[in-house]
Design a protein around this motif. Structure first.
Motif, PDB file in Angstrom:
ATOM      1  N   LEU A   6       0.870  -1.178   0.000  1.00 45.69           N
ATOM      2  CA  LEU A   6       0.000   0.000   0.000  1.00 45.69           C
ATOM      3  C   LEU A   6       0.905   1.224   0.000  1.00 45.69           C
ATOM      4  O   LEU A   6       1.877   1.275   0.753  1.00 45.69           O
ATOM      5  CB  LEU A   6      -0.875  -0.004   1.262  1.00 45.69           C
ATOM      6  N   ALA A   7       0.593   2.185  -0.869  1.00 48.57           N
ATOM      7  CA  ALA A   7       1.463   3.347  -0.948  1.00 48.57           C
ATOM      8  C   ALA A   7       0.664   4.604  -1.240  1.00 48.57           C
ATOM      9  O   ALA A   7      -0.330   4.568  -1.960  1.00 48.57           O
ATOM     10  CB  ALA A   7       2.505   3.141  -2.047  1.00 48.57           C
ATOM     11  N   ALA A   8       1.086   5.694  -0.610  1.00 51.18           N
ATOM     12  CA  ALA A   8       0.476   6.993  -0.890  1.00 51.18           C
ATOM     13  C   ALA A   8       1.557   7.911  -1.430  1.00 51.18           C
ATOM     14  O   ALA A   8       2.684   7.909  -0.930  1.00 51.18           O
ATOM     15  CB  ALA A   8      -0.116   7.575   0.391  1.00 51.18           C
ATOM     16  N   PHE A   9       1.209   8.656  -2.470  1.00 50.46           N
ATOM     17  CA  PHE A   9       2.178   9.584  -3.063  1.00 50.46           C
ATOM     18  C   PHE A   9       1.627  10.991  -3.067  1.00 50.46           C
ATOM     19  O   PHE A   9       0.563  11.234  -3.626  1.00 50.46           O
ATOM     20  CB  PHE A   9       2.488   9.181  -4.511  1.00 50.46           C
ATOM     21  N   GLY A  10       2.327  11.884  -2.436  1.00 52.62           N
ATOM     22  CA  GLY A  10       1.969  13.304  -2.456  1.00 52.62           C
ATOM     23  C   GLY A  10       0.517  13.568  -2.109  1.00 52.62           C
ATOM     24  O   GLY A  10      -0.156  14.369  -2.755  1.00 52.62           O
ATOM     25  N   VAL A  11       0.052  12.885  -1.067  1.00 52.32           N
ATOM     26  CA  VAL A  11      -1.369  13.023  -0.710  1.00 52.32           C
ATOM     27  C   VAL A  11      -1.617  14.322   0.054  1.00 52.32           C
ATOM     28  O   VAL A  11      -0.946  14.624   1.040  1.00 52.32           O
ATOM     29  CB  VAL A  11      -1.815  11.822   0.144  1.00 52.32           C
ATOM     30  N   THR A  12      -2.573  15.104  -0.435  1.00 48.12           N
ATOM     31  CA  THR A  12      -3.038  16.264   0.333  1.00 48.12           C
ATOM     32  C   THR A  12      -4.526  16.074   0.604  1.00 48.12           C
ATOM     33  O   THR A  12      -5.209  15.372  -0.127  1.00 48.12           O
ATOM     34  CB  THR A  12      -2.862  17.592  -0.441  1.00 48.12           C
ATOM     35  N   LYS A  13      -4.976  16.700   1.685  1.00 50.92           N
ATOM     36  CA  LYS A  13      -6.399  16.606   2.014  1.00 50.92           C
ATOM     37  C   LYS A  13      -6.864  17.927   2.591  1.00 50.92           C
ATOM     38  O   LYS A  13      -6.228  18.493   3.485  1.00 50.92           O
ATOM     39  CB  LYS A  13      -6.624  15.491   3.049  1.00 50.92           C
ATOM     40  N   SER A  14      -7.950  18.430   2.053  1.00 50.57           N
ATOM     41  CA  SER A  14      -8.537  19.659   2.590  1.00 50.57           C
ATOM     42  C   SER A  14      -9.955  19.386   3.052  1.00 50.57           C
ATOM     43  O   SER A  14     -10.694  18.647   2.415  1.00 50.57           O
ATOM     44  CB  SER A  14      -8.586  20.745   1.500  1.00 50.57           C
ATOM     45  N   PHE A  15     -10.307  19.981   4.174  1.00 53.43           N
ATOM     46  CA  PHE A  15     -11.709  20.004   4.607  1.00 53.43           C
ATOM     47  C   PHE A  15     -12.187  21.423   4.395  1.00 53.43           C
ATOM     48  O   PHE A  15     -11.741  22.329   5.099  1.00 53.43           O
ATOM     49  CB  PHE A  15     -11.841  19.610   6.071  1.00 53.43           C
ATOM     50  N   GLY A  16     -13.034  21.630   3.413  1.00 57.34           N
ATOM     51  CA  GLY A  16     -13.418  22.993   3.080  1.00 57.34           C
ATOM     52  C   GLY A  16     -12.165  23.747   2.677  1.00 57.34           C
ATOM     53  O   GLY A  16     -11.350  23.247   1.892  1.00 57.34           O
ATOM     54  N   PRO A  17     -11.972  24.942   3.210  1.00 55.88           N
ATOM     55  CA  PRO A  17     -10.804  25.730   2.810  1.00 55.88           C
ATOM     56  C   PRO A  17      -9.519  25.302   3.525  1.00 55.88           C
ATOM     57  O   PRO A  17      -8.443  25.795   3.181  1.00 55.88           O
ATOM     58  CB  PRO A  17     -11.205  27.145   3.217  1.00 55.88           C
ATOM     59  N   VAL A  18      -9.649  24.417   4.498  1.00 58.85           N
ATOM     60  CA  VAL A  18      -8.495  24.112   5.340  1.00 58.85           C
ATOM     61  C   VAL A  18      -7.753  22.872   4.839  1.00 58.85           C
ATOM     62  O   VAL A  18      -8.353  21.791   4.744  1.00 58.85           O
ATOM     63  CB  VAL A  18      -8.929  23.880   6.800  1.00 58.85           C
ATOM     64  N   GLU A  19      -6.481  23.015   4.550  1.00 57.07           N
ATOM     65  CA  GLU A  19      -5.701  21.847   4.143  1.00 57.07           C
ATOM     66  C   GLU A  19      -5.051  21.253   5.382  1.00 57.07           C
ATOM     67  O   GLU A  19      -4.347  21.942   6.108  1.00 57.07           O
ATOM     68  CB  GLU A  19      -4.646  22.233   3.109  1.00 57.07           C
ATOM     69  N   THR A  58      -7.517  15.032  -1.649  1.00 55.06           N
ATOM     70  CA  THR A  58      -7.771  16.190  -2.511  1.00 55.06           C
ATOM     71  C   THR A  58      -6.853  16.143  -3.719  1.00 55.06           C
ATOM     72  O   THR A  58      -7.246  16.457  -4.832  1.00 55.06           O
ATOM     73  CB  THR A  58      -7.547  17.483  -1.715  1.00 55.06           C
ATOM     74  N   SER A  59      -5.603  15.739  -3.484  1.00 61.93           N
ATOM     75  CA  SER A  59      -4.730  15.455  -4.618  1.00 61.93           C
ATOM     76  C   SER A  59      -3.742  14.389  -4.178  1.00 61.93           C
ATOM     77  O   SER A  59      -3.621  14.087  -2.993  1.00 61.93           O
ATOM     78  CB  SER A  59      -4.014  16.726  -5.084  1.00 61.93           C
ATOM     79  N   GLY A  60      -3.038  13.829  -5.154  1.00 61.54           N
ATOM     80  CA  GLY A  60      -2.140  12.731  -4.824  1.00 61.54           C
ATOM     81  C   GLY A  60      -2.793  11.406  -5.153  1.00 61.54           C
ATOM     82  O   GLY A  60      -3.935  11.368  -5.586  1.00 61.54           O
ATOM     83  N   ALA A  61      -2.030  10.325  -4.949  1.00 64.59           N
ATOM     84  CA  ALA A  61      -2.525   9.018  -5.359  1.00 64.59           C
ATOM     85  C   ALA A  61      -2.308   7.989  -4.260  1.00 64.59           C
ATOM     86  O   ALA A  61      -1.389   8.106  -3.458  1.00 64.59           O
ATOM     87  CB  ALA A  61      -1.811   8.558  -6.624  1.00 64.59           C
ATOM     88  N   VAL A  62      -3.188   6.998  -4.205  1.00 68.17           N
ATOM     89  CA  VAL A  62      -3.004   5.865  -3.309  1.00 68.17           C
ATOM     90  C   VAL A  62      -3.011   4.609  -4.159  1.00 68.17           C
ATOM     91  O   VAL A  62      -3.857   4.462  -5.050  1.00 68.17           O
ATOM     92  CB  VAL A  62      -4.153   5.796  -2.274  1.00 68.17           C
ATOM     93  N   ARG A  63      -2.026   3.743  -3.952  1.00 69.75           N
ATOM     94  CA  ARG A  63      -1.962   2.511  -4.740  1.00 69.75           C
ATOM     95  C   ARG A  63      -1.979   1.298  -3.834  1.00 69.75           C
ATOM     96  O   ARG A  63      -1.319   1.280  -2.801  1.00 69.75           O
ATOM     97  CB  ARG A  63      -0.666   2.469  -5.572  1.00 69.75           C
ATOM     98  N   VAL A  64      -2.730   0.297  -4.264  1.00 69.63           N
ATOM     99  CA  VAL A  64      -2.723  -0.996  -3.596  1.00 69.63           C
ATOM    100  C   VAL A  64      -2.081  -1.967  -4.571  1.00 69.63           C
ATOM    101  O   VAL A  64      -2.555  -2.075  -5.713  1.00 69.63           O
ATOM    102  CB  VAL A  64      -4.159  -1.464  -3.296  1.00 69.63           C
ATOM    103  N   ASP A  65      -1.033  -2.635  -4.158  1.00 65.52           N
ATOM    104  CA  ASP A  65      -0.316  -3.545  -5.062  1.00 65.52           C
ATOM    105  C   ASP A  65       0.021  -2.857  -6.376  1.00 65.52           C
ATOM    106  O   ASP A  65      -0.054  -3.465  -7.444  1.00 65.52           O
ATOM    107  CB  ASP A  65      -1.177  -4.781  -5.378  1.00 65.52           C
ATOM    108  N   GLY A  66       0.339  -1.604  -6.317  1.00 66.54           N
ATOM    109  CA  GLY A  66       0.715  -0.896  -7.530  1.00 66.54           C
ATOM    110  C   GLY A  66      -0.452  -0.408  -8.359  1.00 66.54           C
ATOM    111  O   GLY A  66      -0.263   0.346  -9.307  1.00 66.54           O
TER     112      GLY A  66
END
Ligand SMILES: Nc1ncnc2c1ncn2[C@@H]1O[C@H](COP(=O)(O)OP(=O)(O)OP(=O)(O)O)[C@@H](O)[C@H]1O
Ligand SMILES: Nc1ncnc2c1ncn2[C@@H]1O[C@H](COP(=O)(O)OP(=O)(O)OP(=O)(O)O)[C@@H](O)[C@H]1O
Ligand SMILES: [Mg+2]
Ligand SMILES: [Mg+2]
Lengths: 519, 334, 294, 334
Positions: A6-19, A58-66
């Protein structure tokens, strides 16, 4: 290195205006236990929810087994073997344990539920977890630690390839935690990838292979655990070194008056004949294994549970407590161990939650909202509640920050006596230190504290005396040098002290091993 | 409606939530536009006055219902309580004319009797719910039947009519007013204002919302849950009594049909106004708007001859659903 | 003791004024008859809908074991079969007011005449208005009775210059009469007369008209024979020049005839039709029962 | 009891809970005793048969309501839907007699029409609640008005009566039976049995309870919340249709007053049976008992001629409250 599970790349998350997450990378390998640590509100739970498909980044990617993870709906991640144990309980209260464990993926025979199979599997899983809960019990009737075990059992019943655990031990006692660690090791050996969060850094040291540190939503470091000490992890988390977690004890004066005296307390089904003395300026620890009945004793004292016998006196005067209001009026405040179910209104804002207990102090007829707002600002500073705007519902605060708010709420009544049940549950190490200072200062300035905790260091590091309970009976009271782990465990497990079968239970006067008999 | 009376308004930042907050007001505006299109008479002061005056009963009762529902309860007995209290009030006043003569004192006694009954009924409902640990739905379903049958009994199945002399003195309470605003409207405004103050500015209001959100949290916050719930029912009873005091002078009579289905209307007003049926979140101004909307729908239907009378219910239902859909459907809440 | 004769009476519950009067008269008759005939037992049951009335009939037969039934059906068509079942169980059946779809079931029929009530009302209005003018109509609850009255009324004014401006249901209820009339008054600047069809509705209408200060403009015709309205007619109230009788006391009459037949085996006619009499100031005193609750 | 076992024992459902579980049955038993005292005929097979046959309509509808309420919803439209479906069914059957002749096929078409309408109505309610994100109370209050006014419309304000030939063929469905048990009772039993199977033995039943307990938890457990809620409303609609199919042969007609207040009775039956109005916990057998209790109360009142008819409502209300109090008041739950 092999393709990560399992891998996350450059994951960002915002709730409303707040990152709240800023470009975080994270990977889990097969057969690895990967710790995710950081201060309260750093974004651990948020990242875990993204990894398990509950939130879409919000942006970025999550991969399972690639392969890119599908966020097409909850359950998609679970289908690929990624299972999350939530920090906040995710159980339907009205349903039974078994119903919860299999919720959403019930076993069937033909069109009908295979209740027998589910019951048996639940029983087996719970047995594997050493958890004595009946699968037919309703979740609303369980204690928090039991709920956590059910939560874990629920995850275990899945086909797990990656198990993500968000502070699973926050509400567990040492024994239960040990069981869990055994399980984690077994799963790891079977090649399961595990993501683990805890504010108990000794655990992190003991069971994880790698550590990733988050701070304010930023990825700070990822290192093999072996390279780090507990202090090192703490420093990476908080950005400063944590020294002297516990302040030096200042015991109450030998002639300090008894401010609260309990005798012969019976809480049906839980506590028999319990008693203790609490002195001015004292921190009185309550230790015991699971089911010792400490919570029930406290709630029995405070009128929150039915009490069938026993007397209380406050500063030598008899005190009648039929409901919590009476206790509050007598200057006693209580911090519940069940923050979500009994502590906070999750759908409401910070301000109404903060003042709910002490609303009568905010105006005679009308509630003075300006004073409330001011109080909230003070509380946010004093208890270091990290929240970006004050208008959010409490449910969206991080777990630790909820706990801080709850503590702030409890202190709103300006108590002389503070009964805290698991006060640092889910609190990061930096804040823990602050809370310990706070309790210490509270006692030093003449307050008295009853500290119920399953964290041995906390009990030992703060308490002037320790009451040990076992199966609803006070088995001993330790003082001075006796306050150390080995001795507490001996009393808690029945190797020493009053035998639990003794009918009357412990009272300070009646017991040979009288540690309360101060002059 | 200043923000200080409506604290949520000032505090909630996200736009989705705002719509939820202002939804009832928008729906009301849409309805007013609709009414004006249907018949220009709609906006005449006379018609508006009629509509608001009529709304007063349900409106006042609905303000009380807002508390009960916010605290997680429900009261189905309000309509029959209104009938019962009206009936007893009339019987008492009629009986007193002989000894006290037709005058203000008799009316005052009548008013006190109504208030006393409202209070007592609230106590009964509240005690059965709190001490009896029964669901409010069942308790008030039971008392609903009881009150209605009692008024039928004292009216001998017929109609109780107020002594005509008293009637003449009492009549202006419904038909009179000051500065062209009728007393019922003023009473409604006063009750709503007091209700809003209690709901938003007092401990009791907060405690209702806390109990409706979670009884456990409320109990662990040293709130006397039973007492607050009891008080909510009592408040509801008193609101019904106030409604009765301005209802009786209108037709000067009470019968088994008085207040029929008022409970449904009151609850509908509360919910259209944005209060949640599950409790925990109450909105007095929303309730006021909801009550006005319900009366307006009737009024608009009476002002147009375009639709078969048989279909009134359809139009009514569609308008209610569309109005609420407008105000909620757009709210992207998950 | 000797075997008592049991007479079951099934009527709608007192859910509106007229039905209230019905209940009162039925209970008065019960007291009277039980005193008059010591070996007669009268059992009154009331129902608030058709289904319950059908239940009541079953209970009267199977548990109360009645010998005769006096029934004022909630509605004609649906009650036909349940009453037939009573008949088939060998009971004497008296039907009141609303005729069954199969009249052969009943042994005795005591009835008001709904179409006639509409007719008489229309004829009075035609006369009083000189065959022309604008009126509004307030109807009852959507039922066959209401339809019969309104249809007959409309048929009778056909061909005249009387124009029906608006028509709405007011559910035989004062409050609804008041509300609907308020809105009619807002909507129509000129109304010459109101046909309220029922005295409860009419009382609400009167208040609305008074409130609008338009008493001089129109007159109101109700129906049923409520004491308040008869009194007004008697007192020559210009707003209420007349009333059309539809007396709830017909239930008492039906009970009496049936009881007499049961106990004394008195011979009976098969039908007693109660005329929809026009009550005017001249004959009003005859129809005034100050003690009735209706 | 040794102390170490003590907490273990407390885990088990306590005896208080048991009472809650068996409460409705005890209350039913008490009612039966009362009935027998009032009039020994009460226990005659004929009377029992009548009572159960009558209960069938409300009972079947209440089984559906149990699902809706368990899933945290409410359906106020069932009574008017029953009227509407009956009306349409009658109109369709009457219209078909001409072309198809009076026979079983016409009745079958009628039954299908009723079922189709029930399903469609359930879909409408369900979609408005799930997709429209409105409170079920408001949605079904709206459709309640709509259905009722539609039946008024097709009946032209009067009564729709079934063609008498069809009636004769259809009649045995209400009045007939096998082995002395009437078809409505059999239908009721079948619906209750299927309902219990669905509630207790299928995923759908569990998911209803989970949603009623917490929508968020259900959603997090990968339950399609909207679909389950929709299905619950559809199930309710179908139950209403089944009730209609056995109701129409009874009286052979439908009008604006058909099924009036059935919604209240159905909900009352559900709640008396121990299901919680807030959802999360549904009990089909309790509902069955609740429905029977409500009919029994009417029946017992008819058995005695001792009380003024005006006071029926009082007795009814008192019995309901006492019955529920008996079954809950004793439960020392905190
Ligand atoms: N649903 C939400 N809406 C708004 N803000 C949220 C939401 N969920 C989390 N946050 C915010 O995101 C930030 C990170 O929260 P998160 O729960 O991930 O912290 P955490 O690292 O798990 O903390 P803790 O150790 O206290 O559990 C916090 O500031 C929190 O308030
Ligand atoms: N013998 C037992 N069998 C089954 N369950 C038990 C037993 N003893 C305790 N438990 C469960 O463990 C829970 C923890 O008990 P309790 O809250 O009394 O302990 P505590 O001393 O307050 O510990 P903590 O607060 O740390 O959980 C109990 O609520 C109970 O559900
Ligand atoms: Mg967290
Ligand atoms: Mg505990």
């Amino acid at each position: 290195m092999a393709e990560p599970l399992l891998a996350a790349f450059g994951v960002t998350k915002s709730f409303g205006p707040v990152e709240v997450l800023h470009g975080v990378d994270f990977t889990v390998q097969r057969g690895e236990v990967h710790a995710l640590v950081g201060e309260n509100g750093a974004g651990k739970s948020t990242l875990m929810k993204i990894l398990s498909g509950f939130h879409r980044p919000t942006s970025g990617a999550v991969r399972v087994d690639g392969r890119p993870m599908s966020f097409s709906g909850i359950g998609a991640a679970e289908a690929s073997g990624v299972v999350l144990i939530h920090q906040e309980f995710n159980l339907a209260e009205h349903l039974t344990v078994e119903e919860n464990i299999f919720l959403g993926r019930e076993l069937r025979r033909g069109p009908f539920l295979d209740k027998r199979a589910m019951n048996e599997r639940s029983r087996a899983i719970l047995a594997e977890l050493d958890c004595p809960v009946d699968p037919r019990a309703r979740v609303r009737d369980l204690a928090v630690s039991e709920r956590q075990m059910v939560e874990i059992a629920k995850a275990m019943s899945r086909e797990v390839r990656v198990l993500i655990m968000d502070e699973p031990t926050a509400v567990l006692t040492g024994t239960e935690s040990a069981v869990l660690f055994g399980l984690i090791r077994r799963l790891r050996d079977q090649g399961v990838g595990i993501v683990y969060t805890s504010h108990k850094l000794d655990e992190v040291r003991a069971i994880t292979d790698r550590v990733t540190v988050l701070r304010d939503g930023h990825h700070i470091a990822t290192r093999p655990t072996a390279e780090l000490t507990e202090d090192g992890i703490a420093q990476l988390m908080v950005g400063r070194a944590i020294s002297d977690l516990f302040p030096a004890k200042t015991p109450p004066a030998p002639d300090a008056p008894v401010v609260l005296e309990a005798r012969g307390i019976d809480v049906p089904g839980w506590v028999r004949g319990a008693g203790f003395d609490l002195r001015r300026g004292e921190i009185l620890g309550f230790a015991g294994l699971i089911g010792a009945g400490r919570t029930e004793l406290a709630e029995g004292l405070l009128g929150l549970r039915r009490r069938t016998a026993g007397t209380l006196s406050r500063n030598g005067e008899p005190l009648r407590v039929r409901r919590l209001e009476d206790a509050v009026a007598a200057g006693i405040a209580y911090l519940t161990e069940d923050r979500k179910g009994k502590g906070l209104l999750l759908a409401k804002g910070l301000q109404p939650n903060l003042t709910l207990l002490a609303l009568d102090r905010y105006g005679r007829v009308f509630v003075d909202e300006r004073r409330e707002a001011a109080a909230l600002e003070r509380a946010v500073t004093e208890f270091d509640i990290r929240v970006r705007t004050l208008d959010v519902p409490v449910g969206s605060l991080s777990g630790g920050n909820q706990q801080k708010l709850l503590l702030a709420k409890t202190m709103q009544v300006d108590p002389d006596i503070l009964i805290v049940d698991e006060p640092t549950r889910g609190i990061d190490i930096g804040t823990k230190q602050q809370i310990y200072r706070f309790l210490h200062e509270f006692a030093r300035r003449g307050g008295s504290v009853i500290l119920i905790s399953s964290e041995m260091p906390e009990i030992i590091g703060l308490s002037h005396r320790v009451v040990v309970m076992r199966s609803g009976v006070v088995t001993g009271v330790l003082e001075g040098d006796e306050v150390e782990e080995g001795e507490i465990v001996r009393y808690a497990t029945g190797l020493k002290g009053r035998t639990v079968d003794g009918l009357k239970g412990f009272t300070p006067e009646g017991d040979a091993h009288d540690a309360v008999g101060h002059a | 409606m200043t923000p200080s009376v409506m604290p949520e308004a000032a505090r909630k930042p996200s736009s989705g939530f705002d719509l939820k907050l202002y939804g009832p007001f928008l729906a009301l505006a849409a309805l007013i536009v609709l009414g004006t299109i249907v018949n220009p008479v709609f906006l005449s002061p006379g018609n508006i006055g009629n509509v608001l005056t009529r709304t007063a009963f349900i409106g006042i009762i609905a303000v009380g219902a807002t508390f009960v529902i916010t605290a997680g309860g429900i009261d189905l007995s309000v309509g029959s309580l209104a009938a019962f209290a009206s009936g007893v009030m009339i019987v008492v006043m009629n009986a007193l004319v002989g000894s006290m003569g037709a005058g203000l004192p008799v009316i005052l006694v009548g008013v006190l009797v109504a208030l006393g009954l409202g209070l007592a009924a609230g106590l009964v409902n509240g005690l059965l719910v709190t001490k009896g640990r029964m669901e409010a739905f069942i308790v008030t379903l039971g008392t609903m039947g009881i009150f209605r049958s009692l008024v039928t009994y004292i009216a001998d199945g017929g109609t109780l009519s107020l002594n005509s002399e008293i009637r003449t003195i009492y009549r202006p309470v419904y038909y009179g007013g000051v500065f062209g605003i009728s007393y019922p409207i003023l009473a409604f405004a006063a009750v709503a204002l007091v209700g809003a103050l209690i709901m938003y500015r007092t401990r009791f209001g907060r405690h209702c919302a806390a109990i409706g959100s979670s009884e456990d949290v409320a109990r662990y916050s040293a709130i006397n849950v039973d007492r607050v719930k009891l008080l909510a029912f009592v408040l509801q009873g008193i609101c019904v009594a106030i409604a009765v005091v301005i209802y009786v002078p209108r037709l000067g009579s009470a019968s088994a049909t008085t207040g029929l289905l008022w409970e449904l209307e009151a609850i509908a007003a509360v919910i259209i106004g944005g209060t949640m049926l599950k409790g925990g979140y109450g909105r007095i101004w929303g309730t006021v708007v909801g009550a006005v909307m319900l009366t307006l729908i009737d009024n608009i239907l009476n002002l147009t001859g375009a639709i078969s009378v048989y279909l009134n219910g359809t139009i009514q239902g569609v308008i209610i659903i569309v109005a609420v859909l407008l105000q909620r459907g757009t709210v992207a809440r998950r | 003791a000797q075997q008592k004769i049991k007479m079951g009476v099934s009527i709608p519950a007192a859910t509106h004024g007229w039905a209230g009067g019905l209940n009162w008269h039925a209970q008065q008759a019960e007291k009277r008859l039980e005193k008059q005939y010591p070996n007669l037992d009268v059992v009154i049951v009331t129902a608030r809908d058709v289904g319950r009335q059908a239940n009541d009939l079953e209970d009267l037969v199977s548990v109360q074991r009645i010998d005769a039934l006096v029934i004022l059906p909630f509605e004609s068509a649906p009650m036909t079969d349940p009453v037939r079942a009573v008949k088939q169980a060998g009971k004497f059946v008296t039907v009141v007011d609303r005729g069954l779809t199969d009249p052969s079931i009943q042994d005795l029929y005591v009835a008001g005449n709904n179409p006639q009530m509409g007719e008489v009302s229309a004829r009075f209005m035609k006369e009083k208005m000189g065959g022309k003018g604008d009126i509004v109509v307030l109807r009852g609850i959507p039922t066959v009775i209401d339809n019969q009255r309104v249809d007959a009324f409309m048929k009778e004014i056909e061909g005249t210059q009387i124009k029906v401006l608006g028509m709405q249901y007011a559910n035989w209820n004062r409050d609804d009469g008041f509300k609907v009339m308020q809105d009619f008054l807002s909507r129509f600047p000129k109304i010459d007369a109101v046909w309220a069809q029922d005295d409860d509705i009419a009382l609400g209408v009167i208040e609305a008209v008074k409130q609008a200060g338009r008493e001089k403009e129109m007159f109101i015709l109700g129906g049923a024979g409520m004491k308040d309205m008869i009194k007004r007619v008697m007192d020559k109230d210009v707003l209420v020049p007349a009333d059309v009788l539809y007396p709830p006391a017909m239930i008492a009459e039906a009970m009496e005839i049936t009881a007499r037949h049961l106990v004394e085996k008195a011979p009976i006619q098969k039908e007693y039709i109660i005329e929809a009499t026009l009550v005017t100031p001249e004959n009003a005193a005859k129809y005034y029962y100050p003690d009735s609750p209706f």
